[in-house]
Motif scaffolding. Structure first.
Motif, PDB file in Angstrom:
ATOM      1  N   GLU A 254       0.833  -1.205   0.000  1.00 47.45           N
ATOM      2  CA  GLU A 254       0.000   0.000   0.000  1.00 47.45           C
ATOM      3  C   GLU A 254       0.866   1.252   0.000  1.00 47.45           C
ATOM      4  OE1 GLU A 254      -3.341  -0.002  -0.270  1.00 47.45           O
ATOM      5  OE2 GLU A 254      -3.080  -2.168  -0.533  1.00 47.45           O
ATOM      6  N   ALA A 255       1.945   1.209   0.780  1.00 48.30           N
ATOM      7  CA  ALA A 255       2.863   2.359   0.836  1.00 48.30           C
ATOM      8  C   ALA A 255       3.515   2.603  -0.522  1.00 48.30           C
ATOM      9  CB  ALA A 255       3.929   2.127   1.900  1.00 48.30           C
ATOM     10  N   GLU A 256       3.897   1.530  -1.196  1.00 48.48           N
ATOM     11  CA  GLU A 256       4.528   1.662  -2.504  1.00 48.48           C
ATOM     12  C   GLU A 256       3.567   2.237  -3.541  1.00 48.48           C
ATOM     13  OE1 GLU A 256       7.693   1.307  -3.550  1.00 48.48           O
ATOM     14  OE2 GLU A 256       8.122   1.140  -1.407  1.00 48.48           O
ATOM     15  N   LYS A 257       2.291   1.910  -3.409  1.00 45.96           N
ATOM     16  CA  LYS A 257       1.286   2.450  -4.329  1.00 45.96           C
ATOM     17  C   LYS A 257       1.196   3.966  -4.187  1.00 45.96           C
ATOM     18  CE  LYS A 257      -1.682  -1.668  -4.506  1.00 45.96           C
ATOM     19  NZ  LYS A 257      -3.000  -2.240  -4.111  1.00 45.96           N
ATOM     20  N   ILE A 258       1.261   4.441  -2.937  1.00 47.63           N
ATOM     21  CA  ILE A 258       1.200   5.880  -2.694  1.00 47.63           C
ATOM     22  C   ILE A 258       2.435   6.564  -3.270  1.00 47.63           C
ATOM     23  CG2 ILE A 258       1.232   7.671  -0.902  1.00 47.63           C
ATOM     24  CD1 ILE A 258      -0.499   5.830   0.821  1.00 47.63           C
ATOM     25  N   LYS A 259       3.605   5.962  -3.061  1.00 49.37           N
ATOM     26  CA  LYS A 259       4.837   6.526  -3.619  1.00 49.37           C
ATOM     27  C   LYS A 259       4.771   6.583  -5.142  1.00 49.37           C
ATOM     28  CE  LYS A 259       8.900   5.323  -2.125  1.00 49.37           C
ATOM     29  NZ  LYS A 259      10.055   4.528  -1.634  1.00 49.37           N
ATOM     30  N   TYR A 260       4.268   5.538  -5.743  1.00 46.92           N
ATOM     31  CA  TYR A 260       4.161   5.482  -7.202  1.00 46.92           C
ATOM     32  C   TYR A 260       3.237   6.594  -7.712  1.00 46.92           C
ATOM     33  CZ  TYR A 260       2.929   3.813 -11.864  1.00 46.92           C
ATOM     34  OH  TYR A 260       2.698   3.716 -13.211  1.00 46.92           O
ATOM     35  N   MET A 261       2.129   6.786  -7.010  1.00 48.00           N
ATOM     36  CA  MET A 261       1.172   7.829  -7.389  1.00 48.00           C
ATOM     37  C   MET A 261       1.814   9.212  -7.293  1.00 48.00           C
ATOM     38  SD  MET A 261      -2.352   8.914  -5.480  1.00 48.00           S
ATOM     39  CE  MET A 261      -1.398   9.500  -4.083  1.00 48.00           C
ATOM     40  N   LEU A 262       2.582   9.439  -6.230  1.00 48.79           N
ATOM     41  CA  LEU A 262       3.240  10.728  -6.045  1.00 48.79           C
ATOM     42  C   LEU A 262       4.285  10.988  -7.132  1.00 48.79           C
ATOM     43  CD1 LEU A 262       3.736  10.702  -2.157  1.00 48.79           C
ATOM     44  CD2 LEU A 262       2.142  12.118  -3.459  1.00 48.79           C
ATOM     45  N   ILE A 263       5.034   9.959  -7.472  1.00 46.73           N
ATOM     46  CA  ILE A 263       6.044  10.095  -8.529  1.00 46.73           C
ATOM     47  C   ILE A 263       5.377  10.418  -9.866  1.00 46.73           C
ATOM     48  CG2 ILE A 263       7.790   8.858  -9.877  1.00 46.73           C
ATOM     49  CD1 ILE A 263       8.462   7.328  -7.280  1.00 46.73           C
ATOM     50  N   LYS A 264       4.293   9.714 -10.163  1.00 47.59           N
ATOM     51  CA  LYS A 264       3.560   9.955 -11.412  1.00 47.59           C
ATOM     52  C   LYS A 264       3.006  11.374 -11.464  1.00 47.59           C
ATOM     53  CE  LYS A 264       2.312   7.308 -14.242  1.00 47.59           C
ATOM     54  NZ  LYS A 264       2.837   7.034 -15.605  1.00 47.59           N
ATOM     55  N   ALA A 265       2.689  11.926 -10.267  1.00 44.95           N
ATOM     56  CA  ALA A 265       2.120  13.279 -10.199  1.00 44.95           C
ATOM     57  C   ALA A 265       3.199  14.352 -10.201  1.00 44.95           C
ATOM     58  CB  ALA A 265       1.264  13.418  -8.941  1.00 44.95           C
ATOM     59  N   GLY A 266       4.478  13.936 -10.244  1.00 42.94           N
ATOM     60  CA  GLY A 266       5.566  14.906 -10.345  1.00 42.94           C
ATOM     61  C   GLY A 266       6.245  15.267  -9.038  1.00 42.94           C
ATOM     62  N   TYR A 267       6.019  14.449  -7.998  1.00 43.44           N
ATOM     63  CA  TYR A 267       6.594  14.759  -6.688  1.00 43.44           C
ATOM     64  C   TYR A 267       7.801  13.873  -6.357  1.00 43.44           C
ATOM     65  CZ  TYR A 267       2.404  17.539  -5.891  1.00 43.44           C
ATOM     66  OH  TYR A 267       1.415  18.468  -5.985  1.00 43.44           O
ATOM     67  N   GLN A 268       8.644  13.621  -7.338  1.00 47.51           N
ATOM     68  CA  GLN A 268       9.814  12.774  -7.132  1.00 47.51           C
ATOM     69  C   GLN A 268      10.729  13.328  -6.027  1.00 47.51           C
ATOM     70  OE1 GLN A 268      10.909   9.700  -8.972  1.00 47.51           O
ATOM     71  NE2 GLN A 268      11.971   9.752  -7.004  1.00 47.51           N
ATOM     72  N   THR A 269      10.889  14.656  -6.000  1.00 46.43           N
ATOM     73  CA  THR A 269      11.766  15.283  -5.002  1.00 46.43           C
ATOM     74  C   THR A 269      11.303  14.977  -3.588  1.00 46.43           C
ATOM     75  OG1 THR A 269      12.280  17.110  -6.501  1.00 46.43           O
ATOM     76  CG2 THR A 269      12.736  17.458  -4.171  1.00 46.43           C
ATOM     77  N   ILE A 270      10.006  15.057  -3.373  1.00 51.64           N
ATOM     78  CA  ILE A 270       9.464  14.781  -2.042  1.00 51.64           C
ATOM     79  C   ILE A 270       9.574  13.301  -1.723  1.00 51.64           C
ATOM     80  CG2 ILE A 270       7.342  14.754  -0.667  1.00 51.64           C
ATOM     81  CD1 ILE A 270       6.615  17.401  -1.919  1.00 51.64           C
ATOM     82  N   VAL A 271       9.305  12.445  -2.695  1.00 52.66           N
ATOM     83  CA  VAL A 271       9.421  10.999  -2.482  1.00 52.66           C
ATOM     84  C   VAL A 271      10.845  10.637  -2.074  1.00 52.66           C
ATOM     85  CG1 VAL A 271       9.356   8.731  -3.608  1.00 52.66           C
ATOM     86  CG2 VAL A 271       7.506  10.382  -3.997  1.00 52.66           C
ATOM     87  N   ASN A 272      11.819  11.336  -2.624  1.00 58.84           N
ATOM     88  CA  ASN A 272      13.221  11.080  -2.284  1.00 58.84           C
ATOM     89  C   ASN A 272      13.524  11.425  -0.836  1.00 58.84           C
ATOM     90  OD1 ASN A 272      13.706  10.289  -4.912  1.00 58.84           O
ATOM     91  ND2 ASN A 272      14.590  12.252  -5.526  1.00 58.84           N
ATOM     92  N   LYS A 273      12.719  12.306  -0.255  1.00 53.53           N
ATOM     93  CA  LYS A 273      12.997  12.787   1.103  1.00 53.53           C
ATOM     94  C   LYS A 273      12.216  12.056   2.191  1.00 53.53           C
ATOM     95  CE  LYS A 273      14.444  17.428  -0.270  1.00 53.53           C
ATOM     96  NZ  LYS A 273      14.256  18.879  -0.115  1.00 53.53           N
ATOM     97  N   ILE A 274      11.123  11.399   1.816  1.00 49.34           N
ATOM     98  CA  ILE A 274      10.352  10.701   2.834  1.00 49.34           C
ATOM     99  C   ILE A 274      10.960   9.328   3.093  1.00 49.34           C
ATOM    100  CG2 ILE A 274       8.205  11.930   2.348  1.00 49.34           C
ATOM    101  CD1 ILE A 274       7.239   9.570   0.746  1.00 49.34           C
ATOM    102  N   VAL A 275      10.779   8.817   4.307  1.00 52.18           N
ATOM    103  CA  VAL A 275      11.353   7.533   4.661  1.00 52.18           C
ATOM    104  C   VAL A 275      10.746   6.431   3.798  1.00 52.18           C
ATOM    105  CG1 VAL A 275      11.900   8.150   7.039  1.00 52.18           C
ATOM    106  CG2 VAL A 275       9.628   7.272   6.491  1.00 52.18           C
ATOM    107  N   SER A 276      11.522   5.402   3.541  1.00 55.10           N
ATOM    108  CA  SER A 276      11.042   4.318   2.675  1.00 55.10           C
ATOM    109  C   SER A 276      10.631   3.073   3.450  1.00 55.10           C
ATOM    110  CB  SER A 276      12.138   3.934   1.660  1.00 55.10           C
ATOM    111  OG  SER A 276      13.314   3.567   2.336  1.00 55.10           O
ATOM    112  N   GLY A 277      10.847   3.111   4.764  1.00 53.50           N
ATOM    113  CA  GLY A 277      10.463   1.957   5.570  1.00 53.50           C
ATOM    114  C   GLY A 277      10.835   2.158   7.021  1.00 53.50           C
ATOM    115  N   LYS A 278      10.443   1.188   7.865  1.00 52.03           N
ATOM    116  CA  LYS A 278      10.712   1.289   9.299  1.00 52.03           C
ATOM    117  C   LYS A 278      12.194   0.986   9.579  1.00 52.03           C
ATOM    118  CE  LYS A 278       7.709  -0.522  12.152  1.00 52.03           C
ATOM    119  NZ  LYS A 278       6.743  -1.440  12.780  1.00 52.03           N
TER     120      LYS A 278
END
Length: 278
Positions: A254-278
């Motif tokens: 589910e988390a990966e789906k949200i990241k994918y959606m954000l990247i597709k929407a042009g928010y790659q920079t923010i995705v790079n800054k948020i944590v990727s896991g526990k």
């Protein structure tokens, strides 16, 4: 019409003073605050003494400080534009706005303070940049954050804290977040702009908590994000909040789906800054 109160407030901002400094011990700060808001009338002697304390002649006072010195509407527009760019980690837009601040003439005390705040966020909103700050520089930033009066700078202050939360130690930040959540607990009575700043603060703090594996500290800010109204302005923060909840609950897909959606929407920079896991 609150003519004297408005003019005192304009003068105070022009001088770059807090309400405490402006009152100068002549009258109480609470009384002075009510004068600015038109709730109290100030006596002639007190009024003249305050002007004297700040070396301002009555004749000069009754000129329009705001209209002569700067276009307040333009400044407010720049501040809002800058905070939005900082919350979105839009480095290109941040640089443009900082340049606009720096180009404003004349360089009044108020303009200088706003330019300093913009420059500060520009160089510290990225936590990697924050790591290079000395303790003395961090102390200066903390002082700047709380040097203005809460009643008129609430939104700007919260936005600054959201973007520079890591100038504090983690324990200091956690204490600050707890106090802010308690103060703004009634979300239905809070201005929409302030809610936007609060949501960005909760997101940035939660990200830090997960980085430090302080998972127990994530509960309060995420619960606060869930309480916020489902408005367009808060949609992005609420989506990021859901991403963090999925991370914490080991819902990796589910988390990966949200990241994918954000990247597709042009928010790659923010995705790079948020944590990727526990």
């Amino acid at each position: 019409m609150n003519y004297i109160g408005n003019k005192l407030k304009a003068l105070r901002q022009e001088l770059g003073l807090t309400q405490t400094e402006m009152a100068a011990g002549v009258i109480s700060v609470s009384f002075y605050s009510k004068v600015e808001r038109g709730l109290n009338d100030i006596g002639v002697n007190d009024f003249l003494e305050i002007l004297q304390k700040h070396n301002v002649k009555p004749q000069k006072f009754f000129k329009s400080f705001k209209s002569e010195q700067y276009d307040q509407k333009k400044i407010n527009t720049l501040i809002n534009k800058f905070v939005k760019a900082a919350n979105e980690d839009n480095d290109k837009e941040i640089k443009v706005v900082v340049q606009e601040f720096e180009s404003i003439e004349p360089k009044t005390s108020f303009i200088k303070s706003q330019t300093l705040l913009a420059q500060m966020i520009a160089t510290t909103h990225d936590h990697n940049a924050l790591k290079s700050l000395t303790e003395n520089e961090k102390r200066k930033i903390k002082k700047i954050i709380f040097q203005k009066d809460t009643d008129e700078n609430e939104y700007l202050r919260l936005a600054i804290i959201a973007n520079t939360i890591r100038v504090y130690s983690f324990d200091e930040a956690s204490f600050l977040i707890s106090n802010i959540i308690r103060r703004y607990k009634n979300v239905n009575k809070i201005d929409r702009k302030i809610l936007s700043a609060l949501s960005a603060l909760m997101v940035n703090y939660t990200n830090w908590c997960i980085e430090k594996k302080q998972f127990g500290n994530c509960s309060a800010p995420l619960k606060y994000l869930r309480k916020l109204p489902a408005t367009v302005e808060l949609a992005f923060s609420k989506i990021i909040g859901q991403y963090y909840e999925d991370i914490l609950n080991d819902k990796k897909n589910e988390a990966e789906k949200i990241k994918y959606m954000l990247i597709k929407a042009g928010y790659q920079t923010i995705v790079n800054k948020i944590v990727s896991g526990k």
